[in-house]
Write a protein that holds these residues in place. Structure first.
Motif, PDB file in Angstrom:
ATOM      1  N   VAL A  57       0.848  -1.189   0.000  1.00 43.06           N
ATOM      2  CA  VAL A  57       0.000   0.000   0.000  1.00 43.06           C
ATOM      3  C   VAL A  57       0.883   1.238   0.000  1.00 43.06           C
ATOM      4  O   VAL A  57       1.782   1.361   0.834  1.00 43.06           O
ATOM      5  N   ARG A  58       0.617   2.164  -0.907  1.00 41.85           N
ATOM      6  CA  ARG A  58       1.472   3.343  -1.066  1.00 41.85           C
ATOM      7  C   ARG A  58       0.633   4.607  -1.175  1.00 41.85           C
ATOM      8  O   ARG A  58      -0.541   4.557  -1.552  1.00 41.85           O
ATOM      9  N   ASN A  59       1.258   5.714  -0.869  1.00 40.88           N
ATOM     10  CA  ASN A  59       0.608   7.028  -0.897  1.00 40.88           C
ATOM     11  C   ASN A  59       0.949   7.711  -2.222  1.00 40.88           C
ATOM     12  O   ASN A  59       2.111   8.033  -2.480  1.00 40.88           O
ATOM     13  N   ASP A  60      -0.069   7.956  -3.060  1.00 41.76           N
ATOM     14  CA  ASP A  60       0.177   8.487  -4.402  1.00 41.76           C
ATOM     15  C   ASP A  60       0.052  10.007  -4.491  1.00 41.76           C
ATOM     16  O   ASP A  60      -0.138  10.564  -5.570  1.00 41.76           O
ATOM     17  N   THR A  61       0.173  10.693  -3.343  1.00 41.21           N
ATOM     18  CA  THR A  61       0.131  12.151  -3.378  1.00 41.21           C
ATOM     19  C   THR A  61       1.309  12.703  -4.172  1.00 41.21           C
ATOM     20  O   THR A  61       2.359  12.057  -4.289  1.00 41.21           O
ATOM     21  N   ARG A  62       1.132  13.907  -4.714  1.00 40.06           N
ATOM     22  CA  ARG A  62       2.188  14.570  -5.471  1.00 40.06           C
ATOM     23  C   ARG A  62       2.505  15.906  -4.810  1.00 40.06           C
ATOM     24  O   ARG A  62       1.600  16.662  -4.431  1.00 40.06           O
ATOM     25  N   VAL A  63       3.796  16.185  -4.657  1.00 41.25           N
ATOM     26  CA  VAL A  63       4.236  17.427  -4.013  1.00 41.25           C
ATOM     27  C   VAL A  63       4.050  18.598  -4.969  1.00 41.25           C
ATOM     28  O   VAL A  63       4.467  18.537  -6.134  1.00 41.25           O
ATOM     29  N   GLN A 169       9.789  13.518  -5.656  1.00 43.85           N
ATOM     30  CA  GLN A 169       8.489  12.915  -5.972  1.00 43.85           C
ATOM     31  C   GLN A 169       8.686  11.407  -6.072  1.00 43.85           C
ATOM     32  O   GLN A 169       9.743  10.939  -6.500  1.00 43.85           O
ATOM     33  N   THR A 170       7.672  10.644  -5.701  1.00 46.61           N
ATOM     34  CA  THR A 170       7.705   9.212  -5.985  1.00 46.61           C
ATOM     35  C   THR A 170       7.407   9.007  -7.472  1.00 46.61           C
ATOM     36  O   THR A 170       6.835   9.879  -8.134  1.00 46.61           O
ATOM     37  N   VAL A 171       7.789   7.844  -7.996  1.00 48.26           N
ATOM     38  CA  VAL A 171       7.536   7.563  -9.419  1.00 48.26           C
ATOM     39  C   VAL A 171       6.053   7.330  -9.684  1.00 48.26           C
ATOM     40  O   VAL A 171       5.619   7.332 -10.835  1.00 48.26           O
ATOM     41  N   TYR A 172       5.268   7.144  -8.615  1.00 51.53           N
ATOM     42  CA  TYR A 172       3.834   6.895  -8.784  1.00 51.53           C
ATOM     43  C   TYR A 172       2.980   8.064  -8.270  1.00 51.53           C
ATOM     44  O   TYR A 172       1.783   7.922  -8.040  1.00 51.53           O
ATOM     45  N   ALA A 173       3.586   9.229  -8.106  1.00 51.32           N
ATOM     46  CA  ALA A 173       2.860  10.409  -7.605  1.00 51.32           C
ATOM     47  C   ALA A 173       1.908  10.929  -8.682  1.00 51.32           C
ATOM     48  O   ALA A 173       2.349  11.269  -9.783  1.00 51.32           O
ATOM     49  N   VAL A 174       0.612  10.994  -8.371  1.00 46.76           N
ATOM     50  CA  VAL A 174      -0.370  11.438  -9.371  1.00 46.76           C
ATOM     51  C   VAL A 174      -1.344  12.492  -8.850  1.00 46.76           C
ATOM     52  O   VAL A 174      -1.900  13.255  -9.641  1.00 46.76           O
ATOM     53  N   ASN A 175      -1.576  12.552  -7.551  1.00 46.34           N
ATOM     54  CA  ASN A 175      -2.591  13.461  -7.008  1.00 46.34           C
ATOM     55  C   ASN A 175      -1.937  14.647  -6.309  1.00 46.34           C
ATOM     56  O   ASN A 175      -1.481  14.534  -5.165  1.00 46.34           O
ATOM     57  N   GLY A 198       5.522  -8.915 -10.092  1.00 45.08           N
ATOM     58  CA  GLY A 198       5.815 -10.200 -10.721  1.00 45.08           C
ATOM     59  C   GLY A 198       5.850 -11.358  -9.741  1.00 45.08           C
ATOM     60  O   GLY A 198       5.779 -12.527 -10.157  1.00 45.08           O
ATOM     61  N   ARG A 199       5.945 -11.069  -8.462  1.00 44.71           N
ATOM     62  CA  ARG A 199       5.919 -12.121  -7.441  1.00 44.71           C
ATOM     63  C   ARG A 199       4.501 -12.442  -6.983  1.00 44.71           C
ATOM     64  O   ARG A 199       4.306 -13.174  -6.013  1.00 44.71           O
ATOM     65  N   GLY A 200       3.513 -11.852  -7.661  1.00 44.29           N
ATOM     66  CA  GLY A 200       2.124 -12.101  -7.277  1.00 44.29           C
ATOM     67  C   GLY A 200       1.647 -11.228  -6.148  1.00 44.29           C
ATOM     68  O   GLY A 200       0.707 -11.575  -5.416  1.00 44.29           O
ATOM     69  N   VAL A 201       2.278 -10.059  -6.004  1.00 39.10           N
ATOM     70  CA  VAL A 201       1.924  -9.114  -4.944  1.00 39.10           C
ATOM     71  C   VAL A 201       0.970  -8.063  -5.488  1.00 39.10           C
ATOM     72  O   VAL A 201       1.152  -7.549  -6.600  1.00 39.10           O
ATOM     73  N   ASN A 202      -0.066  -7.750  -4.717  1.00 45.81           N
ATOM     74  CA  ASN A 202      -1.000  -6.694  -5.088  1.00 45.81           C
ATOM     75  C   ASN A 202      -0.408  -5.332  -4.742  1.00 45.81           C
ATOM     76  O   ASN A 202       0.327  -5.197  -3.757  1.00 45.81           O
ATOM     77  N   VAL A 203      -0.745  -4.318  -5.515  1.00 43.71           N
ATOM     78  CA  VAL A 203      -0.319  -2.956  -5.230  1.00 43.71           C
ATOM     79  C   VAL A 203      -1.563  -2.074  -5.135  1.00 43.71           C
ATOM     80  O   VAL A 203      -2.390  -2.057  -6.057  1.00 43.71           O
ATOM     81  N   ALA A 204      -1.716  -1.384  -4.009  1.00 39.57           N
ATOM     82  CA  ALA A 204      -2.894  -0.538  -3.773  1.00 39.57           C
ATOM     83  C   ALA A 204      -2.443   0.888  -3.471  1.00 39.57           C
ATOM     84  O   ALA A 204      -1.375   1.106  -2.882  1.00 39.57           O
ATOM     85  N   ASN A 205      -3.280   1.836  -3.852  1.00 43.37           N
ATOM     86  CA  ASN A 205      -2.986   3.252  -3.610  1.00 43.37           C
ATOM     87  C   ASN A 205      -3.983   3.862  -2.639  1.00 43.37           C
ATOM     88  O   ASN A 205      -5.156   3.471  -2.598  1.00 43.37           O
ATOM     89  N   LEU A 206      -3.511   4.817  -1.886  1.00 43.80           N
ATOM     90  CA  LEU A 206      -4.356   5.744  -1.153  1.00 43.80           C
ATOM     91  C   LEU A 206      -3.695   7.111  -1.280  1.00 43.80           C
ATOM     92  O   LEU A 206      -2.590   7.226  -1.806  1.00 43.80           O
ATOM     93  N   THR A 207      -4.383   8.143  -0.825  1.00 43.03           N
ATOM     94  CA  THR A 207      -3.829   9.489  -0.931  1.00 43.03           C
ATOM     95  C   THR A 207      -3.897  10.184   0.417  1.00 43.03           C
ATOM     96  O   THR A 207      -4.969  10.241   1.027  1.00 43.03           O
ATOM     97  N   LEU A 208      -2.753  10.662   0.885  1.00 42.52           N
ATOM     98  CA  LEU A 208      -2.724  11.577   2.018  1.00 42.52           C
ATOM     99  C   LEU A 208      -1.807  12.729   1.620  1.00 42.52           C
ATOM    100  O   LEU A 208      -0.651  12.513   1.272  1.00 42.52           O
ATOM    101  N   HIS A 209      -2.367  13.939   1.628  1.00 48.42           N
ATOM    102  CA  HIS A 209      -1.585  15.112   1.249  1.00 48.42           C
ATOM    103  C   HIS A 209      -0.756  15.554   2.458  1.00 48.42           C
ATOM    104  O   HIS A 209      -1.274  16.165   3.403  1.00 48.42           O
ATOM    105  N   VAL A 210       0.524  15.224   2.419  1.00 52.81           N
ATOM    106  CA  VAL A 210       1.417  15.491   3.542  1.00 52.81           C
ATOM    107  C   VAL A 210       1.529  16.990   3.757  1.00 52.81           C
ATOM    108  O   VAL A 210       1.790  17.751   2.823  1.00 52.81           O
ATOM    109  N   GLY A 211       1.333  17.435   5.003  1.00 51.03           N
ATOM    110  CA  GLY A 211       1.379  18.849   5.327  1.00 51.03           C
ATOM    111  C   GLY A 211       2.686  19.253   5.979  1.00 51.03           C
ATOM    112  O   GLY A 211       3.499  18.415   6.381  1.00 51.03           O
TER     113      GLY A 211
END
Length: 346
Positions: A57-63, A169-175, A198-211
């Motif tokens: 699970v990763r945070n897809d916020t963008r700076v 920025q992370t490579v997956y930053a979109v929001n 490729g190892r069969g792992v799921n990848v999920a996003n959430l967004t928290l705008h770091v203050g």
């Protein structure tokens, strides 16, 4: 526990002032919270710790370019640090330095690379806590992108450079919406993420705008007296469903960073059911808080006496964290936003 319990002595030269030459070329300290055992390797080895069915699970916020510079009609220069937009997207809360020079009604001309930009902001309010409210004279998002610069943390003792626009920025930053990066995610490359999937792992996003509050030190000795800052987040139906399936199948949840963990803990029930929602969280996690949402945590090394150090101490155990930090210092690992990382397994 007391704030002073979370102090440690860090040689200043271990505070990373720049990212590694190549993204992902960081060292990683792996801490087994069950035994307290630590070992140090390279970040790319993180792939080996996943099993099929696990969920990352990763945070897809963008700076955003939240640091801006302006001047008054008198020529006095003022620095602006944007915090968050209001209901009107062209009205923002911010800090100003020096704030005494900008009373309500002040009109400031924004600078672009030290030159007048032709864009202006007007100070429309100031709170007792020193937070200003400003109105842009046009579309704020466009003006910020044109005139702002990447807001590097205060412990990086240099001005932002062109490479920081990508590397902070992370490579997956979109929001867009963060004024500080979710730094545990800075280590990931597209290649490593592909290997994990490729190892069969799921990848999920959430967004928290770091203050900007993420850098706020704890100034009281009694931890429970600290007023935690609030940050906006989005936790979707799809991510909640995926995490609930992960729990049902007895697979593990890997949280990327303290920002991700704060959202997960704000959205999980005592029965470990994830509930989709959007809003703001001021959750304050410190020992002896019991983290329910995640099994593993990837995180960078945090400032002494900070709420983030308290959070990882709750996740891994206070003694384990203090021991791991001393090892990281002994081994000359790099600290804070552009530094090395730690993978905590439970």
């Amino acid at each position: 526990m007391r704030t002073s319990d979370f102090d440690y002595q860090l040689p200043e030269e271990l505070i990373a002032q720049s990212p590694p030459e190549k993204r992902g070329d960081s060292r990683m300290l792996v801490l087994d919270a069950r035994t307290g055992d630590c070992k140090i390797g390279m970040f790319s080895e993180i792939v080996n710790y996943f099993e099929p069915g696990d969920t990352l699970v990763r945070n897809d916020t963008r700076v955003i370019r939240a640091r801006m510079f302006a001047k008054k009609e008198t020529g006095a220069r003022i620095e602006i640090m944007l915090l968050r937009p209001g209901a009107d997207p062209n009205v923002w809360e911010c800090y100003m330095k020096p704030g005494k020079r900008a009373p309500e009604g002040t009109v400031l001309e924004l600078l672009k690379e030290e030159n007048p930009s032709g864009h202006h902001v007007t100070v429309i309010a100031k709170s007792e806590e020193g937070v200003f409210t400003i109105r842009f004279d046009g579309a704020a998002a466009e003006i910020i992108a044109e005139c702002g610069v990447i807001p590097l943390p205060p412990y990086i003792k240099r001005s932002a450079l062109p490479p920081d626009s990508e590397r902070y920025q992370t490579v997956y930053a979109v929001n867009p919406g963060a004024v500080a990066a979710p730094t545990a995610g800075l280590h990931f490359t597209d290649e490593v993420l592909s290997q994990i999937s490729g190892r069969g792992v799921n990848v999920a996003n959430l967004t928290l705008h770091v203050g900007a509050g993420t850098f706020k030190p704890v100034s009281v000795e009694n931890i429970t007296d600290h007023k935690m800052h609030s940050e906006d987040f989005i936790f979707s139906d799809a991510t909640a469903d995926l995490l609930n399936r992960t729990v049902e199948k007895k697979n593990r949840i890997f949280a990327v960073g303290t920002t991700t963990l704060r959202v997960l803990e704000s959205c999980v029930t005592k029965e470990r059911v994830f509930v989709p929602q959007a809003g703001s969280t001021d959750i304050f996690i410190y020992p002896p808080y019991q983290v329910l949402s995640a099994d593993c945590l990837l995180t960078n090394f945090h400032l002494p006496q900070s709420t983030l150090l308290m959070l990882v101490s709750a996740f891994a155990g206070y003694d384990n964290i203090m021991k791991a930090y001393q090892l990281a210092i002994k081994e000359r690992m790099r600290f804070f936003s552009y530094g090395d990382c730690m993978l905590i397994l439970r």
